[in-house]
Design an enzyme around this catalytic site. Sequence first.
Site, PDB file in Angstrom:
ATOM      1  N   SER A 162       0.816  -1.214   0.000  1.00 42.20           N
ATOM      2  CA  SER A 162       0.000   0.000   0.000  1.00 42.20           C
ATOM      3  C   SER A 162       0.851   1.267   0.000  1.00 42.20           C
ATOM      4  O   SER A 162       2.015   1.257   0.412  1.00 42.20           O
ATOM      5  CB  SER A 162      -0.920   0.008   1.225  1.00 42.20           C
ATOM      6  OG  SER A 162      -1.693  -1.170   1.258  1.00 42.20           O
TER       7      SER A 162
HETATM    8  N1  SAM Z   1      -0.533  -4.955   4.086  1.00 42.29           N
HETATM    9  C1  SAM Z   1       0.183  -5.278   2.873  1.00 42.29           C
HETATM   10  C2  SAM Z   1       1.547  -4.678   2.819  1.00 42.29           C
HETATM   11  O1  SAM Z   1       1.923  -3.905   3.712  1.00 42.29           O
HETATM   12  O2  SAM Z   1       2.278  -5.016   1.876  1.00 42.29           O
HETATM   13  C3  SAM Z   1      -0.595  -4.931   1.631  1.00 42.29           C
HETATM   14  C4  SAM Z   1      -1.718  -5.831   1.445  1.00 42.29           C
HETATM   15  S1  SAM Z   1      -2.300  -5.983  -0.204  1.00 42.29           S
HETATM   16  C5  SAM Z   1      -2.987  -4.415  -0.517  1.00 42.29           C
HETATM   17  C6  SAM Z   1      -3.693  -7.046   0.135  1.00 42.29           C
HETATM   18  C7  SAM Z   1      -3.302  -8.450   0.461  1.00 42.29           C
HETATM   19  O3  SAM Z   1      -4.452  -9.139   0.927  1.00 42.29           O
HETATM   20  C8  SAM Z   1      -2.789  -9.245  -0.729  1.00 42.29           C
HETATM   21  O4  SAM Z   1      -1.514  -9.744  -0.454  1.00 42.29           O
HETATM   22  C9  SAM Z   1      -3.809 -10.379  -0.879  1.00 42.29           C
HETATM   23  O5  SAM Z   1      -3.248 -11.607  -1.307  1.00 42.29           O
HETATM   24  C10 SAM Z   1      -4.349 -10.483   0.532  1.00 42.29           C
HETATM   25  N2  SAM Z   1      -5.669 -11.108   0.658  1.00 42.29           N
HETATM   26  C11 SAM Z   1      -6.755 -11.004  -0.129  1.00 42.29           C
HETATM   27  N3  SAM Z   1      -7.780 -11.735   0.357  1.00 42.29           N
HETATM   28  C12 SAM Z   1      -7.316 -12.311   1.501  1.00 42.29           C
HETATM   29  C13 SAM Z   1      -7.897 -13.186   2.468  1.00 42.29           C
HETATM   30  N4  SAM Z   1      -9.161 -13.618   2.389  1.00 42.29           N
HETATM   31  N5  SAM Z   1      -7.124 -13.591   3.510  1.00 42.29           N
HETATM   32  C14 SAM Z   1      -5.844 -13.168   3.622  1.00 42.29           C
HETATM   33  N6  SAM Z   1      -5.237 -12.350   2.730  1.00 42.29           N
HETATM   34  C15 SAM Z   1      -5.976 -11.922   1.689  1.00 42.29           C
END
Ligand code: SAM
Length: 222
Positions: free
Chosen positions: A69
């Site tokens: 992000s």
């Molecule tokens: N917080 C992260 C960082 O600092 O890099 C950024 C997160 S990214 C915007 C969103 C993440 O959520 C992705 O890696 C995606 O694979 C994960 N994601 C999506 N659905 C999910 C779920 N049901 N459970 C866990 N992770 C999930």
Amino acid sequence: MNKINGEKSGMWRARLRMVEDQLRGRDIDIEAVLAAMNQVPREAFVSEALQDHAYDDNPLPIGEGQTISQPYMVALMTQLLDLHGHEKVLEIGTGSGYQSAVLAELSAKVFSIERSYALSQRARKVLEGLGYHNILLRVSDGSIGWEEFAPYDRIIVTAAAPQVPKSLVKQLADDGIMIVPVGNRTHQELKIITKTAGGLNTREGEGCIFVPLVGREGWREG
Ligand code: SAM
């Protein structure tokens, strides 16, 4: 915490500029949050090819179709969590692990769930390399939370949900705070939910754009 291993020459200057211009220059005004953002080396969480962009004012690709992000969004969500150092925090969407590290600077223990095995493994390596010992990672569907260690003082969802996942509300402690982007697949608003004796108090924050939360209480795959 020793961050020397994550430090690349000149990066501290870019990091300080990011903190001053993108964060303090906007509405991030809790000194502990600014200090945490100045402490965590964002360049350690992006690929070699993106090193020169590590402190750009936008999200960056981290592989698997996912993103780290924008620094401002990480700081804003962290500020909204109102952390004081003693909290148990549940994060949904480990991604690169960057937000987990910022949370770990400001709380007692971070439980972070990622659905992609590859991303979780990479995040584990980086976080261990930087010396974080208060982060527990798991690969699973975070939309249904992590029952085993509930309740959590704070919950942060870093992927976009179609509605507030009920399981996460259940796993939030009394007086706890949860931040979750809710909306459609292309645009969301941050929801700031506080659990009180009288029930849930929900207010709406900034507009935002997150990748979808895919899972049982999120979006369907595809
Ligand atoms: N917080 C992260 C960082 O600092 O890099 C950024 C997160 S990214 C915007 C969103 C993440 O959520 C992705 O890696 C995606 O694979 C994960 N994601 C999506 N659905 C999910 C779920 N049901 N459970 C866990 N992770 C999930």
